[in-house]
Design an enzyme around this catalytic site. Structure first.
Site, short mmCIF file in Angstrom:
data_model
loop_
_atom_site.label_atom_id
_atom_site.label_comp_id
_atom_site.label_asym_id
_atom_site.label_seq_id
_atom_site.Cartn_x
_atom_site.Cartn_y
_atom_site.Cartn_z
N TRP A 34 0.83 -1.22 0.00
CA TRP A 34 0.00 0.00 0.00
C TRP A 34 0.87 1.27 0.00
CZ3 TRP A 34 -0.25 -3.87 3.69
CH2 TRP A 34 0.49 -3.66 4.86
N ARG A 35 2.16 1.09 -0.12
CA ARG A 35 3.07 2.25 -0.06
C ARG A 35 3.24 2.88 -1.43
NH1 ARG A 35 6.93 2.09 4.45
NH2 ARG A 35 5.51 2.66 6.13
N GLU A 51 -4.89 1.14 6.51
CA GLU A 51 -4.91 1.66 7.88
C GLU A 51 -5.97 0.96 8.73
OE1 GLU A 51 -2.84 3.44 9.48
OE2 GLU A 51 -1.57 3.93 7.77
N GLN A 56 -4.57 -2.84 15.35
CA GLN A 56 -4.43 -4.02 16.23
C GLN A 56 -3.86 -5.24 15.52
OE1 GLN A 56 -5.68 -3.46 19.34
NE2 GLN A 56 -7.18 -1.87 19.03
N THR A 57 -3.26 -5.07 14.35
CA THR A 57 -2.81 -6.23 13.58
C THR A 57 -1.44 -5.95 12.98
OG1 THR A 57 -5.14 -6.51 13.00
CG2 THR A 57 -3.60 -7.88 11.83
N GLY A 95 -9.63 -10.79 12.56
CA GLY A 95 -9.99 -10.38 13.91
C GLY A 95 -10.66 -9.00 13.98
N TYR A 134 -6.72 8.64 14.91
CA TYR A 134 -5.47 8.15 14.32
C TYR A 134 -5.63 7.91 12.82
CZ TYR A 134 -1.87 5.07 12.72
OH TYR A 134 -0.86 4.55 11.96
N ASP A 152 -0.23 6.58 17.18
CA ASP A 152 -0.64 5.27 17.71
C ASP A 152 0.40 4.81 18.73
OD1 ASP A 152 1.54 4.57 16.24
OD2 ASP A 152 0.54 3.02 15.05
N CYS A 211 19.29 1.48 19.23
CA CYS A 211 19.71 2.89 19.25
C CYS A 211 20.98 3.12 18.42
CB CYS A 211 19.93 3.34 20.68
SG CYS A 211 18.44 3.19 21.69
N CYS A 214 20.04 4.04 14.98
CA CYS A 214 18.89 4.93 14.87
C CYS A 214 19.30 6.29 14.33
CB CYS A 214 18.23 5.08 16.24
SG CYS A 214 16.84 6.23 16.21
FE1 SF4 Z 1 16.91 4.55 20.59
FE2 SF4 Z 1 16.22 5.92 18.43
FE3 SF4 Z 1 14.33 4.91 19.93
FE4 SF4 Z 1 15.81 6.92 20.83
S1 SF4 Z 1 14.41 6.98 19.10
S2 SF4 Z 1 15.24 5.09 21.96
S3 SF4 Z 1 17.78 6.44 19.91
S4 SF4 Z 1 15.86 3.73 18.79
#
Ligand code: SF4
Length: 367
Positions: A34-35, A51, A56-57, A95, A134, A152, A211, A214
């Protein structure tokens, strides 16, 4: 919760979040049916359908259902022209069946009230069945490019961590929404919403956020404080109540199974089921329950329990099975008008919710 001025001050360290997240999205975004690619016009029907299904899925569960629906009903007008029974049958297994009924009603209202085009404004979207805040914000931003902020559970988690919000959910909802709104960019709001969804699903995951990879690590307060995996805090939920009952799997000597359509309102409305006793907190006494069986027959208890968890309670069902002659008459309380015998091979196409598929499988397993 802070004032707007306090929120703005809070946001300064997060000024680059939209840019960094969009750059990451352009590199890493998930390829989903769907993108749409950045700049490509989105079909509001497909956005809305995805959406609603995703509520819930999981994405993995939704993909085959999305493909099945868009093949059977390529447009909202096609869906509106279908009958509810066909939609419930196609939805079976996904569901939360009120979503399927609302989906069908909504498609008809889009055709009747909006000329077959989804309205672009959040307020109009909110007037349609099955569309809450949402989903309205998600459709407005993804399908129409409006600066709207869908929030969400995934997005609450990302925001709680970015701002190290210590207030526990659900009380923190309003604060998290306000903070999320401060981050939504004027341009590419739909891509930004999907980027946040992707980050929450693949990087900023509930238990072990990644992280180190990220794109928002520098701006993330929870990461710098070393509390990322603990957030968001939640007020402990009370244990779900348990309801119990006895379900009756009647199989005819020709190999047909007795099904009954559930009432028009309430849980699993208008879906198919095998007849059962009412569900109460105590398991019915077998002798009493058997007096309410849908057919007079030799009923045998199948060892074990079928357990299913609904949003508000957990259900435990004992299953009784009987093989009955074709001439067997249904008892008065089986409600003849709603009952019918269905060949086992045809059960797959019936609008049977997951719970009832589990009950039938359990009832037939040792036959
Ligand atoms: Fe870690 Fe990024 Fe989530 Fe912050 S936003 S907790 S850096 S994964």
């Amino acid at each position: 919760m802070g004032t707007v001025a306090e929120l703005q001050r809070t946001c300064e360290p997060h000024a680059n979040v939209p840019r960094d997240l969009l750059e990451w999205y352009d590199r890493e975004r998930r390829d989903l049916p769907w993108r749409y690619a950045p700049g490509e016009p989105a079909d509001p029907y497909r956005v809305w359908l995805s959406e609603i299904m995703l509520q819930q899925t999981t994405v993995k569960t939704v993909i085959p259902f999305f493909l099945k629906f868009t093949e059977a009903w390529p447009s909202v007008a096609d869906l509106a022209a279908s009958d509810e029974e066909s939609v419930l049958q196609a939805w079976a297994g996904l569901g939360y069946y009120s979503r399927a009924r609302n989906l069908h009603t909504c498609s008809r209202q889009v055709v009747d009230n909006f000329g077959g085009n989804f309205p672009p404004r959040e307020a109009d979207l909110l007037s349609l069945p099955g569309i809450g805040p949402y989903t309205a914000a998600a459709i407005a931003s993804i399908a129409f490019g409006a600066r709207a902020t869908p929030v969400d559970g995934n997005i609450e988690r990302v925001v709680a961590r970015l701002f190290a919000v210590r207030e526990a959910l659900p009380n923190a909802k309003r604060q998290l929404r306000d903070l999320a709104e401060t981050l939504t960019p004027e341009r590419r709001a739909g891509d930004y919403a999907q980027a946040t969804m992707d980050l929450g699903a693949t990087v900023c995951t509930p238990k072990r956020p990644s992280c180190l990879v990220c794109p928002l690590q520098e701006a993330c307060e929870a990461h710098s404080l070393g509390i990322a995996a603990q957030l968001p805090y939640r007020v402990a939920k009370p244990a779900k109540p348990v309801r119990r009952g006895i379900a009756f799997v009647a199989v005819s000597e020709e190999g047909k199974v007795l099904l009954r359509r559930r009432p028009d309102v309430g849980l699993l409305a208008r879906m198919q089921e095998v007849p059962s006793t009412d569900w109460h907190d105590k398991m019915p006494v077998a002798g009493e329950a058997l007096r309410n069986a849908p057919v007079r027959a030799d009923w045998w208890p199948v060892p074990g329990l079928v357990v299913h968890t609904f949003t508000h309670f957990r259900l435990e069902l004992e299953v009784y099975r009987a093989v009955v002659p074709p001439s067997a008459e249904l008892t008065f309380w089986a409600d003849h008008a709603r009952c019918r015998w269905v060949p086992r091979a045809d059960l797959v196409g019936e609008a049977l919710p997951t719970l009832m598929r589990k009950v039938i499988a359990h009832g037939l397993a040792q036959s």
